[in-house]
Design a protein around this motif. Sequence first.
Motif, PDB file in Angstrom:
ATOM      1  N   THR A   1      14.647  -7.077   1.991  1.00  0.00           N
ATOM      2  CA  THR A   1      13.429  -6.652   2.685  1.00  0.00           C
ATOM      3  C   THR A   1      12.207  -7.095   1.891  1.00  0.00           C
ATOM      4  O   THR A   1      12.125  -6.860   0.678  1.00  0.00           O
ATOM      5  N   LEU A   2      11.256  -7.739   2.578  1.00  0.00           N
ATOM      6  CA  LEU A   2       9.983  -8.142   1.975  1.00  0.00           C
ATOM      7  C   LEU A   2       8.858  -7.373   2.648  1.00  0.00           C
ATOM      8  O   LEU A   2       8.778  -7.323   3.875  1.00  0.00           O
ATOM      9  N   VAL A   3       7.994  -6.770   1.829  1.00  0.00           N
ATOM     10  CA  VAL A   3       6.822  -6.055   2.339  1.00  0.00           C
ATOM     11  C   VAL A   3       5.570  -6.713   1.777  1.00  0.00           C
ATOM     12  O   VAL A   3       5.439  -6.876   0.558  1.00  0.00           O
ATOM     13  N   LEU A   4       4.656  -7.097   2.648  1.00  0.00           N
ATOM     14  CA  LEU A   4       3.318  -7.542   2.226  1.00  0.00           C
ATOM     15  C   LEU A   4       2.356  -6.408   2.525  1.00  0.00           C
ATOM     16  O   LEU A   4       2.039  -6.138   3.690  1.00  0.00           O
ATOM     17  N   ASP A   5       1.902  -5.721   1.496  1.00  0.00           N
ATOM     18  CA  ASP A   5       1.005  -4.585   1.663  1.00  0.00           C
ATOM     19  C   ASP A   5      -0.435  -5.038   1.444  1.00  0.00           C
ATOM     20  O   ASP A   5      -0.724  -5.742   0.476  1.00  0.00           O
ATOM     21  N   GLU A   6      -1.328  -4.630   2.349  1.00  0.00           N
ATOM     22  CA  GLU A   6      -2.735  -5.054   2.322  1.00  0.00           C
ATOM     23  C   GLU A   6      -2.810  -6.577   2.269  1.00  0.00           C
ATOM     24  O   GLU A   6      -3.459  -7.178   1.402  1.00  0.00           O
ATOM     25  N   ALA A   7      -2.150  -7.195   3.224  1.00  0.00           N
ATOM     26  CA  ALA A   7      -2.076  -8.659   3.271  1.00  0.00           C
ATOM     27  C   ALA A   7      -3.456  -9.285   3.415  1.00  0.00           C
ATOM     28  O   ALA A   7      -3.708 -10.374   2.873  1.00  0.00           O
ATOM     29  N   ASP A   8      -4.363  -8.635   4.131  1.00  0.00           N
ATOM     30  CA  ASP A   8      -5.708  -9.187   4.285  1.00  0.00           C
ATOM     31  C   ASP A   8      -6.416  -9.312   2.948  1.00  0.00           C
ATOM     32  O   ASP A   8      -7.085 -10.304   2.665  1.00  0.00           O
TER      33      ASP A   8
ATOM     34  N   ILE B   1       8.139  -5.558  -2.718  1.00  0.00           N
ATOM     35  CA  ILE B   1       6.881  -5.104  -2.127  1.00  0.00           C
ATOM     36  C   ILE B   1       5.749  -5.781  -2.877  1.00  0.00           C
ATOM     37  O   ILE B   1       5.552  -5.537  -4.072  1.00  0.00           O
ATOM     38  N   LEU B   2       5.012  -6.651  -2.203  1.00  0.00           N
ATOM     39  CA  LEU B   2       3.892  -7.362  -2.822  1.00  0.00           C
ATOM     40  C   LEU B   2       2.584  -6.656  -2.520  1.00  0.00           C
ATOM     41  O   LEU B   2       2.319  -6.296  -1.354  1.00  0.00           O
ATOM     42  N   THR B   3       1.757  -6.460  -3.543  1.00  0.00           N
ATOM     43  CA  THR B   3       0.454  -5.815  -3.389  1.00  0.00           C
ATOM     44  C   THR B   3      -0.616  -6.688  -4.041  1.00  0.00           C
ATOM     45  O   THR B   3      -0.309  -7.473  -4.955  1.00  0.00           O
ATOM     46  N   PRO B   4      -1.875  -6.553  -3.642  1.00  0.00           N
ATOM     47  CA  PRO B   4      -2.922  -7.429  -4.194  1.00  0.00           C
ATOM     48  C   PRO B   4      -3.413  -7.044  -5.581  1.00  0.00           C
ATOM     49  O   PRO B   4      -3.926  -7.896  -6.303  1.00  0.00           O
ATOM     50  N   THR B   5      -3.308  -5.774  -5.981  1.00  0.00           N
ATOM     51  CA  THR B   5      -3.901  -5.341  -7.248  1.00  0.00           C
ATOM     52  C   THR B   5      -2.923  -4.544  -8.090  1.00  0.00           C
ATOM     53  O   THR B   5      -1.936  -3.986  -7.595  1.00  0.00           O
TER      54      THR B   5
END
Length: 456
Positions: A155-162, A83-87
């Motif tokens: 499984t790959l999750v892009l959270d808050e991709a914007d 799960i990738l997150t920006p912060t």
Amino acid sequence: MQVENTFAALGLAEPLLRALAESGYSTPTPIQQQAIPVVLGGRDLLAAAQTGTGKTAGFALPIIQQQMGHDKRARDGRPRVLILTPTRELAAQVEESVRTYAAHVPVRSFAVFGGVNINTQSRALRRPVEILVATPGRLLDHVNQGTIKLTDIETLVLDEADRMLDMGFIHDIKKIMAKLPAQRQNLLFSATFSAEIRSLAQGLLKDPASVDVAPRNTTAERVAQSLHIVDKGTKRDLLIHLVREHQWFQVLVFSRTKHGADRLAEQLTRAGIPAQALHGNKAQNARIRTLDAFKNGKLQVLVATDIAARGIDVDQLPMVVNYELPNVPEDYVHRIGRTGRAGAEGRALSLVDPELEAKQLRDIERLIGQRIERIEVAGFTCAELAQPRAGQRPNRKAQAPAQRHSHRHQREHGDQPPRRASKPHDGAPRQADGKSGTPPRPNSRRGKPAGSKPQR
């Protein structure tokens, strides 16, 4: 025939239902209703969901259930879910949620992000971890050191991709994707669907289901929005007055800059209002302590920058204040989305300088498709602040920009002076909560409203 709106009806296993009940969740939100069956079915997903919609549970719950189906634990340093997150804050928040939902199942999670010792994280990764939550930069550090291998990702999750694209993570994301197995499930969550997001989705997702529970750039329906037109130099005094007058005990205040956040937090603390700043220059441990104090009600005011606030998830947060309007109007939507979450009522108040922030205000109102209600507090309007006290000569420098313009227009065109804003029929000025009452005028010598009660 009416469909039952429960977590059990979505097909979740009993241990997850038990964890949800223990956490006080009984009814799924719209994003959870739509996303959970899709993820359980193994399809890729493109979801438009803003903060406060319950999107974390929308992907975390079905992912945990999928991992429950494995007979063996994940191999050391080889997670099955990324799960990738920006912060950093959001990574910590998401991993905390995963841990909560997985309380009764043998599925382990861990978060890696910058700002803390990488060796400590490396030691923790020597044990099996099924679900890894990470920020892109720190993840690549671990991959380069060999402490994390991405060959087992299912499984790959892009959270808050914007937000990740806004922060310049696109190159890191592409490096990470190149190291993943070709066969995997992909979930992309974004508050907005810009051209860049659609391009990313096209290269990442295969025949995705599409879920849109938050139309683009709409603001939370449960958030009551209002603003004060006030000169920049008076914002601090007005904020102090409002916190005291209305006894706000948990307020998230947004500042545009890190330096501004530090300065405002110091000024509020000197005024007897416990406040701390949260931004990227703070050490990670300090940021975690500050967030915990705010969530637990030990800190009255948290002054944050936009990026730092992305991971703030506080149940029942009653008030958000835009001390300065953001330069990007979409950030206004993200800011006020911190309140009015999970069905709770919330309020968002903006302090707007009529000269310096007029453009930002126009852009925000155009974006959200509505005019934000203007509210006055006696003694703090631009017109009143420009009026000289008895026995004093007018101070042109102290006059609000709009007032100076009006005086010049009078001299040139012989117009009548502009009328002061009318008061309600009962003679009491309207305040931020719609109640009547006359607040004290600010004492310019002390830098705070005269007659203010001390904090208890």
